[in-house]
Write a protein that holds these residues in place. Structure first.
Motif, mmCIF file in Angstrom:
data_model
loop_
_atom_site.group_PDB
_atom_site.id
_atom_site.type_symbol
_atom_site.label_atom_id
_atom_site.label_comp_id
_atom_site.label_asym_id
_atom_site.label_seq_id
_atom_site.Cartn_x
_atom_site.Cartn_y
_atom_site.Cartn_z
ATOM 1 N N VAL A 122 38.532 -14.333 -11.860
ATOM 2 C CA VAL A 122 37.966 -15.651 -11.598
ATOM 3 C C VAL A 122 37.900 -16.452 -12.894
ATOM 4 C CG1 VAL A 122 36.623 -14.944 -9.583
ATOM 5 C CG2 VAL A 122 35.602 -14.794 -11.855
ATOM 6 N N GLU A 123 37.902 -17.768 -12.720
ATOM 7 C CA GLU A 123 37.770 -18.684 -13.850
ATOM 8 C C GLU A 123 36.500 -19.504 -13.655
ATOM 9 O OE1 GLU A 123 40.329 -21.979 -16.375
ATOM 10 O OE2 GLU A 123 40.932 -21.550 -14.322
ATOM 11 N N ILE A 124 35.762 -19.647 -14.727
ATOM 12 C CA ILE A 124 34.540 -20.443 -14.684
ATOM 13 C C ILE A 124 34.920 -21.909 -14.513
ATOM 14 C CG2 ILE A 124 34.357 -20.899 -17.176
ATOM 15 C CD1 ILE A 124 31.334 -19.772 -15.301
ATOM 16 N N ASN A 125 34.089 -22.662 -13.846
ATOM 17 C CA ASN A 125 34.264 -24.112 -13.786
ATOM 18 C C ASN A 125 32.889 -24.750 -13.926
ATOM 19 O OD1 ASN A 125 33.125 -23.667 -11.287
ATOM 20 N ND2 ASN A 125 34.700 -24.735 -10.141
ATOM 21 N N ALA A 126 32.839 -26.050 -14.033
ATOM 22 C CA ALA A 126 31.571 -26.744 -14.289
ATOM 23 C C ALA A 126 30.510 -26.396 -13.243
ATOM 24 C CB ALA A 126 31.798 -28.245 -14.351
ATOM 25 N N ALA A 127 30.917 -26.253 -11.987
ATOM 26 C CA ALA A 127 29.961 -25.957 -10.922
ATOM 27 C C ALA A 127 29.418 -24.533 -11.014
ATOM 28 C CB ALA A 127 30.607 -26.182 -9.560
ATOM 29 N N ALA A 128 30.140 -23.646 -11.694
ATOM 30 C CA ALA A 128 29.744 -22.234 -11.749
ATOM 31 C C ALA A 128 29.016 -21.862 -13.029
ATOM 32 C CB ALA A 128 30.980 -21.360 -11.588
ATOM 33 N N MET A 129 28.803 -22.817 -13.918
ATOM 34 C CA MET A 129 28.095 -22.504 -15.162
ATOM 35 C C MET A 129 26.700 -21.993 -14.838
ATOM 36 S SD MET A 129 29.857 -23.158 -17.918
ATOM 37 C CE MET A 129 31.380 -23.989 -18.319
ATOM 38 N N ARG A 130 26.216 -21.105 -15.650
ATOM 39 C CA ARG A 130 24.848 -20.631 -15.503
ATOM 40 C C ARG A 130 24.085 -21.050 -16.749
ATOM 41 N NH1 ARG A 130 24.501 -15.124 -17.615
ATOM 42 N NH2 ARG A 130 26.410 -14.780 -18.756
ATOM 43 N N GLN A 131 22.787 -20.912 -16.733
ATOM 44 C CA GLN A 131 21.994 -21.356 -17.873
ATOM 45 C C GLN A 131 21.389 -20.177 -18.611
ATOM 46 O OE1 GLN A 131 19.224 -24.367 -16.510
ATOM 47 N NE2 GLN A 131 20.770 -25.928 -16.909
ATOM 48 N N MET A 132 21.262 -20.379 -19.927
ATOM 49 C CA MET A 132 20.584 -19.368 -20.726
ATOM 50 C C MET A 132 19.162 -19.224 -20.230
ATOM 51 S SD MET A 132 21.762 -20.232 -24.635
ATOM 52 C CE MET A 132 20.334 -19.394 -25.285
ATOM 53 N N GLU A 133 18.672 -18.019 -20.306
ATOM 54 C CA GLU A 133 17.306 -17.755 -19.863
ATOM 55 C C GLU A 133 16.312 -18.621 -20.643
ATOM 56 O OE1 GLU A 133 14.555 -13.841 -19.857
ATOM 57 O OE2 GLU A 133 16.623 -13.573 -19.188
ATOM 58 N N ASP A 134 15.424 -19.281 -19.922
ATOM 59 C CA ASP A 134 14.360 -20.120 -20.500
ATOM 60 C C ASP A 134 14.872 -21.330 -21.281
ATOM 61 O OD1 ASP A 134 12.454 -18.330 -19.474
ATOM 62 O OD2 ASP A 134 12.598 -17.073 -21.262
#
Length: 192
Positions: A122-134
């Protein structure tokens, strides 16, 4: 602070894949351009890392022109970059839900054969970004932060206290610096 210089600069196009040594890199809010943009998810929905699938450490991944090249041992495959489908595949990475757009079916078959487990690239895209904790910083398929910085001085200090020394590759850094005091980088707020 002593004089500090960058010793090595690395990007890992494929999560847990072989590093690409760089002369320079473009840094954006999500980290180095091209760092951990691709990952492998098994049929059970787990994102494979070197912890579960050490063979990934031997996979080379490069983008050249409009093609993606993957090599594992003596086997390789090249697919057009534009083969990303609109099919999303979800998985779990360190207990957190992640997803990405599936790549070419030929690539899925090739990776499944090489890794010995049915899997999907899979390739990451803008919709699939996750956020760093806190924090409110988007990250790709990195473990915890956009950029991982390590220090040769800190590694030497660590290895002087260990029975079996470890190599820098164990930490999968993007930036390796030298010339500072051991673990001084733990307190850095920024770099220039």
């Amino acid at each position: 602070m002593n004089s500090i210089h960058i010793s090595y600069l690395y990007a890992y196009l494929l999560k847990s894949g072989r590093p690409q040594s760089l002369d320079h890199a473009q840094i954006i809010t999500t980290g180095l351009v091209g760092d951990r943009d691709f990952a492998v998810i098994d049929d059970g929905g787990s994102m494979l890392t070197a912890r579960e699938c050490p063979m990934l450490l031997e996979v080379e991944a490069k983008i050249m022109n409009d093609m993606i090249h993957f090599k594992y041992k003596d086997d390789f495959i090249t697919v057009p970059r534009k083969t990303v489908s609109s099919k999303t595949r979800a998985g779990i990475l360190f207990g957190q839900s992640v997803e990405g757009l599936e790549l070419d079916n030929r690539l899925q078959k090739w990776f499944s054969k090489c890794m010995g487990v049915s899997c999907h690239v899979v390739e990451i895209n803008a919709a699939a970004m996750r956020q760093m904790e806190d924090q409110f910083i988007d990250i790709t398929y990195t473990d915890a932060a956009p950029i991982l910085l390590t220090s040769e001085t800190s590694l030497r200090d660590l290895n002087n206290r260990m029975t079996l020394p470890v190599g820098m590759n164990r930490f999968r850094p993007n930036i390796v610096v030298n010339g500072d005091n051991p673990f001084e980088e733990d307190d850095w707020k920024s770099l220039k």
